[in-house]
Design a protein around this motif. Structure first.
Motif, PDB file in Angstrom:
ATOM      1  N   ASP A 142      -8.690   7.447  -1.519  1.00 29.51           N
ATOM      2  CA  ASP A 142      -7.628   6.454  -1.442  1.00 29.51           C
ATOM      3  C   ASP A 142      -6.954   6.269  -2.797  1.00 29.51           C
ATOM      4  O   ASP A 142      -5.740   6.079  -2.881  1.00 29.51           O
ATOM      5  CB  ASP A 142      -8.188   5.121  -0.942  1.00 29.51           C
ATOM      6  CG  ASP A 142      -7.072   4.189  -0.517  1.00 29.51           C
ATOM      7  OD1 ASP A 142      -6.364   4.533   0.452  1.00 29.51           O
ATOM      8  OD2 ASP A 142      -6.897   3.149  -1.162  1.00 29.51           O
ATOM      9  N   SER A 150      -3.117   6.748  -3.553  1.00 32.99           N
ATOM     10  CA  SER A 150      -2.321   5.649  -4.087  1.00 32.99           C
ATOM     11  C   SER A 150      -1.380   6.126  -5.179  1.00 32.99           C
ATOM     12  O   SER A 150      -0.281   5.602  -5.329  1.00 32.99           O
ATOM     13  CB  SER A 150      -3.231   4.547  -4.642  1.00 32.99           C
ATOM     14  OG  SER A 150      -3.759   3.793  -3.580  1.00 32.99           O
ATOM     15  N   ARG A 151      -1.821   7.128  -5.954  1.00 29.60           N
ATOM     16  CA  ARG A 151      -0.956   7.619  -7.025  1.00 29.60           C
ATOM     17  C   ARG A 151       0.235   8.389  -6.480  1.00 29.60           C
ATOM     18  O   ARG A 151       1.220   8.583  -7.174  1.00 29.60           O
ATOM     19  CB  ARG A 151      -1.770   8.504  -7.984  1.00 29.60           C
ATOM     20  CG  ARG A 151      -2.680   7.695  -8.902  1.00 29.60           C
ATOM     21  CD  ARG A 151      -3.180   8.525 -10.063  1.00 29.60           C
ATOM     22  NE  ARG A 151      -4.224   9.458  -9.666  1.00 29.60           N
ATOM     23  CZ  ARG A 151      -5.514   9.104  -9.561  1.00 29.60           C
ATOM     24  NH1 ARG A 151      -5.866   7.862  -9.813  1.00 29.60           N
ATOM     25  NH2 ARG A 151      -6.415   9.984  -9.199  1.00 29.60           N
ATOM     26  N   GLY A 198       2.004   2.410  -3.253  1.00 28.59           N
ATOM     27  CA  GLY A 198       1.009   2.899  -4.201  1.00 28.59           C
ATOM     28  C   GLY A 198       0.016   1.879  -4.714  1.00 28.59           C
ATOM     29  O   GLY A 198      -0.709   2.158  -5.655  1.00 28.59           O
ATOM     30  N   MET A 199      -0.030   0.683  -4.120  1.00 30.42           N
ATOM     31  CA  MET A 199      -1.027  -0.289  -4.576  1.00 30.42           C
ATOM     32  C   MET A 199      -2.374   0.036  -3.940  1.00 30.42           C
ATOM     33  O   MET A 199      -2.430   0.427  -2.784  1.00 30.42           O
ATOM     34  CB  MET A 199      -0.609  -1.690  -4.127  1.00 30.42           C
ATOM     35  CG  MET A 199      -0.365  -2.641  -5.272  1.00 30.42           C
ATOM     36  SD  MET A 199      -0.149  -4.288  -4.655  1.00 30.42           S
ATOM     37  CE  MET A 199       1.379  -4.716  -5.438  1.00 30.42           C
ATOM     38  N   SER A 200      -3.443  -0.139  -4.707  1.00 22.92           N
ATOM     39  CA  SER A 200      -4.757   0.082  -4.122  1.00 22.92           C
ATOM     40  C   SER A 200      -5.082  -1.071  -3.175  1.00 22.92           C
ATOM     41  O   SER A 200      -4.475  -2.137  -3.256  1.00 22.92           O
ATOM     42  CB  SER A 200      -5.818   0.150  -5.215  1.00 22.92           C
ATOM     43  OG  SER A 200      -6.033  -1.140  -5.740  1.00 22.92           O
ATOM     44  N   GLN A 201      -6.040  -0.826  -2.312  1.00 17.67           N
ATOM     45  CA  GLN A 201      -6.428  -1.833  -1.313  1.00 17.67           C
ATOM     46  C   GLN A 201      -6.813  -3.151  -1.994  1.00 17.67           C
ATOM     47  O   GLN A 201      -6.340  -4.227  -1.610  1.00 17.67           O
ATOM     48  CB  GLN A 201      -7.615  -1.296  -0.500  1.00 17.67           C
ATOM     49  CG  GLN A 201      -8.169  -2.261   0.527  1.00 17.67           C
ATOM     50  CD  GLN A 201      -7.353  -2.266   1.797  1.00 17.67           C
ATOM     51  OE1 GLN A 201      -6.671  -1.312   2.110  1.00 17.67           O
ATOM     52  NE2 GLN A 201      -7.408  -3.364   2.542  1.00 17.67           N
ATOM     53  N   ARG A 254       0.835  -1.197   0.000  1.00 20.63           N
ATOM     54  CA  ARG A 254       0.000   0.000   0.000  1.00 20.63           C
ATOM     55  C   ARG A 254       0.871   1.248   0.000  1.00 20.63           C
ATOM     56  O   ARG A 254       0.568   2.218  -0.688  1.00 20.63           O
ATOM     57  CB  ARG A 254      -0.899   0.006   1.243  1.00 20.63           C
ATOM     58  CG  ARG A 254      -1.839  -1.175   1.309  1.00 20.63           C
ATOM     59  CD  ARG A 254      -3.092  -0.924   0.522  1.00 20.63           C
ATOM     60  NE  ARG A 254      -3.958   0.031   1.193  1.00 20.63           N
ATOM     61  CZ  ARG A 254      -4.537   1.045   0.573  1.00 20.63           C
ATOM     62  NH1 ARG A 254      -4.342   1.239  -0.702  1.00 20.63           N
ATOM     63  NH2 ARG A 254      -5.328   1.852   1.241  1.00 20.63           N
ATOM     64  N   LEU A 269      -2.234   5.978   5.692  1.00 24.96           N
ATOM     65  CA  LEU A 269      -2.309   4.529   5.928  1.00 24.96           C
ATOM     66  C   LEU A 269      -2.574   4.194   7.393  1.00 24.96           C
ATOM     67  O   LEU A 269      -2.059   3.214   7.908  1.00 24.96           O
ATOM     68  CB  LEU A 269      -1.000   3.860   5.490  1.00 24.96           C
ATOM     69  CG  LEU A 269      -0.782   3.698   3.988  1.00 24.96           C
ATOM     70  CD1 LEU A 269       0.576   3.076   3.718  1.00 24.96           C
ATOM     71  CD2 LEU A 269      -1.873   2.834   3.381  1.00 24.96           C
ATOM     72  N   ARG A 322       4.474   0.621 -11.653  1.00 18.90           N
ATOM     73  CA  ARG A 322       3.214   1.214 -11.235  1.00 18.90           C
ATOM     74  C   ARG A 322       3.199   2.716 -11.468  1.00 18.90           C
ATOM     75  O   ARG A 322       2.205   3.275 -11.907  1.00 18.90           O
ATOM     76  CB  ARG A 322       3.026   0.918  -9.737  1.00 18.90           C
ATOM     77  CG  ARG A 322       1.627   1.137  -9.230  1.00 18.90           C
ATOM     78  CD  ARG A 322       1.525   0.603  -7.814  1.00 18.90           C
ATOM     79  NE  ARG A 322       1.968  -0.770  -7.734  1.00 18.90           N
ATOM     80  CZ  ARG A 322       2.752  -1.260  -6.774  1.00 18.90           C
ATOM     81  NH1 ARG A 322       3.181  -0.492  -5.801  1.00 18.90           N
ATOM     82  NH2 ARG A 322       3.115  -2.521  -6.780  1.00 18.90           N
ATOM     83  N   HIS A 323       4.314   3.386 -11.148  1.00 21.24           N
ATOM     84  CA  HIS A 323       4.287   4.844 -11.156  1.00 21.24           C
ATOM     85  C   HIS A 323       4.872   5.466 -12.401  1.00 21.24           C
ATOM     86  O   HIS A 323       4.574   6.601 -12.732  1.00 21.24           O
ATOM     87  CB  HIS A 323       5.027   5.378  -9.929  1.00 21.24           C
ATOM     88  CG  HIS A 323       4.309   5.105  -8.652  1.00 21.24           C
ATOM     89  ND1 HIS A 323       3.034   5.546  -8.410  1.00 21.24           N
ATOM     90  CD2 HIS A 323       4.666   4.416  -7.559  1.00 21.24           C
ATOM     91  CE1 HIS A 323       2.644   5.152  -7.211  1.00 21.24           C
ATOM     92  NE2 HIS A 323       3.617   4.449  -6.674  1.00 21.24           N
ATOM     93  N   ARG A 334       1.548   7.674  -3.167  1.00 23.05           N
ATOM     94  CA  ARG A 334       2.334   6.779  -2.314  1.00 23.05           C
ATOM     95  C   ARG A 334       3.360   6.030  -3.150  1.00 23.05           C
ATOM     96  O   ARG A 334       3.018   5.424  -4.160  1.00 23.05           O
ATOM     97  CB  ARG A 334       1.441   5.737  -1.646  1.00 23.05           C
ATOM     98  CG  ARG A 334       0.522   6.292  -0.604  1.00 23.05           C
ATOM     99  CD  ARG A 334      -0.168   5.128   0.106  1.00 23.05           C
ATOM    100  NE  ARG A 334      -1.360   5.595   0.781  1.00 23.05           N
ATOM    101  CZ  ARG A 334      -2.597   5.185   0.494  1.00 23.05           C
ATOM    102  NH1 ARG A 334      -2.790   4.278  -0.434  1.00 23.05           N
ATOM    103  NH2 ARG A 334      -3.614   5.665   1.161  1.00 23.05           N
ATOM    104  N   GLY A 335       4.601   6.084  -2.718  1.00 19.93           N
ATOM    105  CA  GLY A 335       5.657   5.394  -3.446  1.00 19.93           C
ATOM    106  C   GLY A 335       6.213   6.245  -4.576  1.00 19.93           C
ATOM    107  O   GLY A 335       7.229   5.910  -5.157  1.00 19.93           O
TER     108      GLY A 335
END
Lengths: 316, 329
Positions: free
Chosen positions: B78, B82-83, A221-224, A218, B55, B116-117, B85-86
């Motif tokens: 959320d 999420s976009r 950046g992963m969604s739940q 998470r 979180l 992912r990013h 985070r990281g």
């Protein structure tokens, strides 16, 4: 490392099978009584009883009988029925077209229901939707298989008349008929097993969702939902697969009851009637076959576990 | 680096049911700035950090304002979080063994963050992951990429975590006790690496720890938390040499040094008397007063706020002057 792991599991499998075979052999005989006398019935002469005992070697020492049986089994000879002389192998094979689809479809149904339901319940734990699923599965666990069977039979067989209440239409007579006679038994078996399995899935997923590595997923950046499906479930798969192996034993116990409730002439019913008739050879060979099957499934599960979890391969 | 701060926190509260675990925390970390957040277990450090990431555990809510990357992250969905985070905001956790996915190869885990990013293909992501692993000075990088977390040492795992956190050049890295779970011998190496990596990329750092020398070595400013509040805040050099809050003074005094750990056990490590109060039993007035040698009636009645200036303390009777002795960090 992996080879070492496989060898250890195989050794365990063989050892456990030896112990199981001794137990079956002794337990059936420990029930007491003269097997030949029971088989031949009340009116049989002592000469006839002795002749049968000699023919099947029932008068020899147990150890000799055991070795004879086991070496026969290993060579593929399962023995034969005292009364009809039919080979046990033929007896078993003739019942498989009923029992295998019943157990197989029941298990598949249970998995298809339990994994989504359990995952959903875990994802929504603490919310009313999740609690509802957990409640339903709790009720399902409390329901005995025979009661579920009777209830389904009453509703769909008697009240609605959609499906037969019991009995068996062989595949070669009518494929549709065979399927129809299996629908309710499969439903009863599958639903009841899905209850305990979904509860287990829920616990396993909940446990995994609280792990640090899910939080890391998470935090990067992963969604739940994605974290649940791509990180949570693969980790939860380990305990779930183990539980599935154990569930196989429950599955076979369930078929005994379901085949009785729905008058299906399957493998389990055959064993039951042969126990009553003291067909020692038929019973011990068939039960041994089932045990080999259950243990083989668990062996596969163990090996699969090693495949799923890289840590097991090292730790053994 | 732009002048927009890495993060700006205003009046952050974290509530769980009727309890308030973080009670009005405010601080700013400028772009590329490094702040240490220190305090005992249960003081609210980690909850503050998790609030920034969005979180918090289920059941806890963050209120207040957390400005980062031009938005208030407490207001984001959320999916929007999420976009970030990281990418703009990342975190290094305490225990790298439990924080890495046990059933995935390390290289895959790093590469998946990049994929992912950055929207690059898996080959490109793998190349970038490998180059990150090399930058983390991990031995035999190709082997590390194909290893599972349990096959690595603690220090190697934490380097992998740092690589994941740095993968997208974030504006802020939160490091929550990043060396607590490591052997003392590798702690320094990992910290040096983190320090260099953060400097090279010019990202902001929020270092959460109870190890004051780490803060002294790596951070420019420090905030001391007690019972959900910041009780003292200022430049590290000043706070650690001339603490104004008695609690900060107590923390500094209870750090082991060569002087206060005598081999024969004759001298004892000073400690702060008493315990951190539970959330449902916070004392009235200043939360620290039951343990404070300088407390009086006013401290028992009224809670002090952080005063103004560069060296702020929340105390009715702040200490004056510099520390004497060898405990100054």
């Amino acid at each position: 490392m992996l080879l070492h792991y496989v060898l250890r599991r195989l050794a365990f499998f063989i050892g456990a099978m030896f112990i199981a075979s001794v137990l079956i052999f002794v337990l059936i005989r420990a029930a007491g009584g003269n097997v030949a006398a029971v088989v031949l019935g009340r009116d049989a002469s002592p000469e006839a009883i002795n002749a049968l005992a000699t023919e099947y070697g029932l008068d020899r020492p147990w150890a000799v009988q055991y070795l004879d049986w086991i070496t026969g089994m290993m060579g593929g000879d399962l023995g034969q029925s005292f009364r009809t002389g039919e080979s046990v192998a033929d007896l078993v094979v003739s019942r498989l077209p009923i029992s295998v689809p019943l157990a197989g479809a029941g298990l598949v149904l249970a998995i298809l229901i339990a994994i989504p339901a359990g995952t959903y319940a875990a994802r929504n734990a603490g919310r009313s939707s999740g609690t509802l699923i957990a409640l339903i599965s709790q009720i399902g666990i409390a329901v005995p298989v025979f009661w579920a069977g009777v209830l389904l039979s009453l509703l769909f067989g008697v009240q609605l008349g959609w499906l037969p209440t019991g009995g068996w239409t062989p595949w070669n007579v009518s494929v549709l008929g065979a399927i129809q006679s299996l629908v309710l038994p499969v439903l009863a078996l599958g639903l009841v097993m899905a209850a305990s399995l979904s509860r287990y899935v829920r616990t396993a997923v909940l446990d995994v969702m609280n792990q640090d590595y899910v939080r890391t997923a998470r935090a990067t950046g992963m969604s739940q939902t994605r974290a649940l499906l791509t990180v949570g479930l693969p980790n939860a798969a380990l305990p779930i697969v183990t539980f599935l192996g154990l569930l196989i034993a429950e599955l076979i116990g369930g078929t005994v009851i379901i085949e009785t409730v729905f008058s299906l002439p399957g493998l389990s019913r055959m064993i039951l009637s042969n126990v009553a008739a003291r067909e020692v050879i038929v019973v011990q060979s068939t039960v041994m076959l089932i045990i080999v099957f259950v243990m083989f499934v668990n062996l596969v599960v163990d090996l699969l576990y090693g495949l799923l979890d890289p840590r097991i391969r090292v730790a053994g | 680096m732009s002048a927009v701060p890495a993060v700006q926190v205003r009046d952050l509260h974290v509530r769980a049911g009727g309890l308030t675990a973080v009670r009005g925390v405010s601080f700013t970390i400028p772009a590329g700035g490094r702040m240490g957040l220190v305090g005992e277990s249960g003081s609210g450090k980690t909850l503050t950090a998790l609030s920034l990431m969005g979180l918090l555990p289920v059941g806890l809510r963050a209120q207040g304002e957390i400005l980062h990357d031009g938005v208030d992250v407490t207001k984001l969905s959320d999916a929007q979080l999420s976009r970030r985070r990281g990418r703009t905001l990342s975190m290094v956790f305490q225990d790298p063994l439990s924080a890495l996915n046990p059933v995935r190869r390390v290289g895959h885990q790093i590469a998946s963050v990049i994929r992912r990013h950055k929207g690059v293909g898996s080959n490109e992501a793998g190349q970038q992951a490998l180059s990150l692993v090399q930058q983390m000075r991990l031995p035999r990088p190709e082997r590390i990429m194909h290893a599972y977390p349990h096959e690595l040492s603690g220090g190697q795992r934490q380097r992998v975590m740092i690589a994941m956190a740095l993968a997208c050049y974030p504006q802020l890295i939160i490091a929550d006790e990043p060396t607590t779970a490591l052997d003392v011998t590798v702690q320094k190496q990992v910290l040096r690496l983190l320090n260099e990596a953060v400097s090279e990329r010019g990202c902001g750092l929020l270092m959460i720890t109870h190890d004051l020398p780490i803060v002294a070595a790596m951070c420019e400013t420090v905030a001391v938390m007690y019972a959900g509040r910041i009780v003292e805040m200022g430049p590290v050099s000043e706070v650690f040499t001339a603490p104004r809050h008695p609690y900060t003074r107590g923390l500094l005094d209870s750090q082991p040094t060569m002087d206060n750990i005598a081999i024969d056990g004759s001298s004892r490590l000073p400690s702060i008397p008493g315990m951190v109060p539970p959330l449902d039993g916070l004392p009235a007035g200043c939360a620290f007063h039951p343990r404070c040698p300088r407390a009086d009636d006013r401290c028992r009645r009224e809670a002090p706020m952080l005063d103004g200036g560069g060296r702020r303390a929340a105390c009715w009777h702040p200490l004056e002057g510099t520390l004497t002795g060898t405990n100054a960090a």
